[in-house]
Design an enzyme around this catalytic site. Structure first.
Site, mmCIF file in Angstrom:
data_model
loop_
_atom_site.group_PDB
_atom_site.id
_atom_site.type_symbol
_atom_site.label_atom_id
_atom_site.label_comp_id
_atom_site.label_asym_id
_atom_site.label_seq_id
_atom_site.Cartn_x
_atom_site.Cartn_y
_atom_site.Cartn_z
ATOM 1 N N TYR A 59 3.182 13.925 -14.159
ATOM 2 C CA TYR A 59 2.207 14.378 -15.173
ATOM 3 C C TYR A 59 1.999 15.891 -15.094
ATOM 4 O O TYR A 59 1.709 16.534 -16.105
ATOM 5 C CB TYR A 59 0.877 13.617 -15.029
ATOM 6 C CG TYR A 59 0.841 12.383 -15.904
ATOM 7 C CD1 TYR A 59 1.709 11.317 -15.669
ATOM 8 C CD2 TYR A 59 -0.032 12.278 -16.986
ATOM 9 C CE1 TYR A 59 1.702 10.192 -16.480
ATOM 10 C CE2 TYR A 59 -0.050 11.156 -17.803
ATOM 11 C CZ TYR A 59 0.819 10.117 -17.548
ATOM 12 O OH TYR A 59 0.821 9.009 -18.348
ATOM 13 N N TYR B 299 0.837 -1.207 0.000
ATOM 14 C CA TYR B 299 0.000 0.000 0.000
ATOM 15 C C TYR B 299 0.873 1.259 0.000
ATOM 16 O O TYR B 299 0.707 2.138 -0.847
ATOM 17 C CB TYR B 299 -0.902 -0.025 1.228
ATOM 18 C CG TYR B 299 -1.906 1.097 1.310
ATOM 19 C CD1 TYR B 299 -2.991 1.153 0.436
ATOM 20 C CD2 TYR B 299 -1.799 2.093 2.275
ATOM 21 C CE1 TYR B 299 -3.932 2.171 0.527
ATOM 22 C CE2 TYR B 299 -2.733 3.105 2.380
ATOM 23 C CZ TYR B 299 -3.802 3.144 1.505
ATOM 24 O OH TYR B 299 -4.732 4.150 1.597
#
Ligand code: UDP
Length: 312
Positions: free
Chosen positions: A161, A147
């Site tokens: 991005y 996780y």
């Protein structure tokens, strides 16, 4: 405010479903995506006749496209320690391929993007309370690593991005959150204690109960997240309630709210269980004018009916 078409991944989950409700209440159109590996359609049943909501059952780890959207909220991932340990590989995949696929959608349509990150990025922290500039202390191969590292990879991907493609991204680091629709059997401390108290079973404290967490009510959390999604901020922002409880104190509050006479028992502490967690929310306060208003006792009272309906 202009109405938007918004993609929510993880829409059938605890946070995702409440987020859909909030966005719909503002008049937006919402497309919810979920593969139902930990989410439940029960959380979306009340939207069956809502014309501005549509649901797509899909695993975001394979490339997907739901058409033009103005905004992407990426909330897909198993999130409780019991679930993500059971679904370790799925958790790694959704936090890597899944995040990249959802970022591609934002890039393609010029949409805004917010990723649900986590206080787990801080691991078992040496800095207390945790500030966003702290890089964390995470075991890369421990049981929580599937996780923690997936979420850390996601933060890197989201940032890339923004940096390379100019996508308008946002990162929220979510601290422990609770409220109605928290899975009753997901093994988290609030769900375990509430269900145990309501069933008259012993409350299971792991370790000696001196470890701390800071619990945020779901409506407070989403209020902060929506504000962040409309801000100019690209770096991570903590959203959580800074009031810190030991697990022993948490058990006492649950007993008071439920009026239960359950006893408390002690069980082994899981490996790498963080010893303390508390958000420093200075950044959210300054940037978003946000702070939580619901305290633990009140939030548990507002969750009581939900847990009662699952305790029978
Ligand atoms: N915990 C506990 N009893 C339980 C479940 C959890 O004492 O029945 C403890 C757990 O060891 C941890 C804290 O409660 O220290 C919060 O655990 P949770 O699984 O809710 O989430 P975490 O914050 O660890 O991701």
């Amino acid at each position: 405010m202009t109405k938007k078409t918004i993609l929510v991944t993880g829409a059938a989950g605890f946070l995702g479903s409440h987020l859909c409700d909030l966005l719909l209440s503002e008049g937006n159109t919402v497309i919810g995506v979920d593969n139902l590996c930990t989410g439940s359609l029960d959380n979306l049943r009340h939207l069956d006749n809502e014309s501005r909501f549509s649901f797509v059952e899909k695993d975001i780890c394979t490339l997907f496209d739901v058409g033009t959207v103005d905004y992407v909220f990426n909330f897909a991932s198993p999130a409780s320690p019991v679930d993500y340990t059971r679904l370790g590989i799925e958790t790694l995949l959704v936090g890597s391929a899944g995040t990249l696929n959802s970022l591609e959608i934002a890039k393609k349509y010029g949409a805004g993007y917010l990723h649900a990150s986590t206080s787990e990025c801080y691991g078992d922290p040496e800095v207390h309370p945790q500030v966003e500039t702290y890089w964390g202390r995470v075991n890369p191969i421990g049981p929580r690593s599937v996780y923690d590292e997936a979420k850390r990879f996601s933060e890197a991907a989201v940032t890339a991005y923004q940096r390379y493609y100019g996508v308008d991204t946002h990162l929220v680091r979510i601290f422990n959150t609770y409220g109605p629709r928290l899975q009753a059997n997901d093994g988290r401390v609030i769900s375990n204690f509430m269900m145990q108290a309501l069933r008259g079973e012993p409350l299971t404290i792991y370790g000696d109960g001196s470890q701390t967490r800071s619990f945020c009510y779901v409506s407070d959390l989403l209020n902060g997240i929506v504000r962040l999604s409309r801000s100019e901020e690209h770096t991570p922002v903590n959203i959580g309630n800074p009031v810190e409880f030991t697990m022993l104190e948490c058990a006492q509050v649950v007993l008071q709210v439920t009026g239960s006479a359950s006893e408390i028992v002690f069980r082994p502490l899981p490996q790498d269980d963080p010893s303390r967690r508390r958000p420093d929310i200075t950044k959210a306060r300054k940037l978003l004018g946000w702070e939580p208003v619901v305290q633990l006792r009140e939030g548990l009272e507002m969750s009581l009916e939900y847990f009662k309906s699952h305790a029978g």
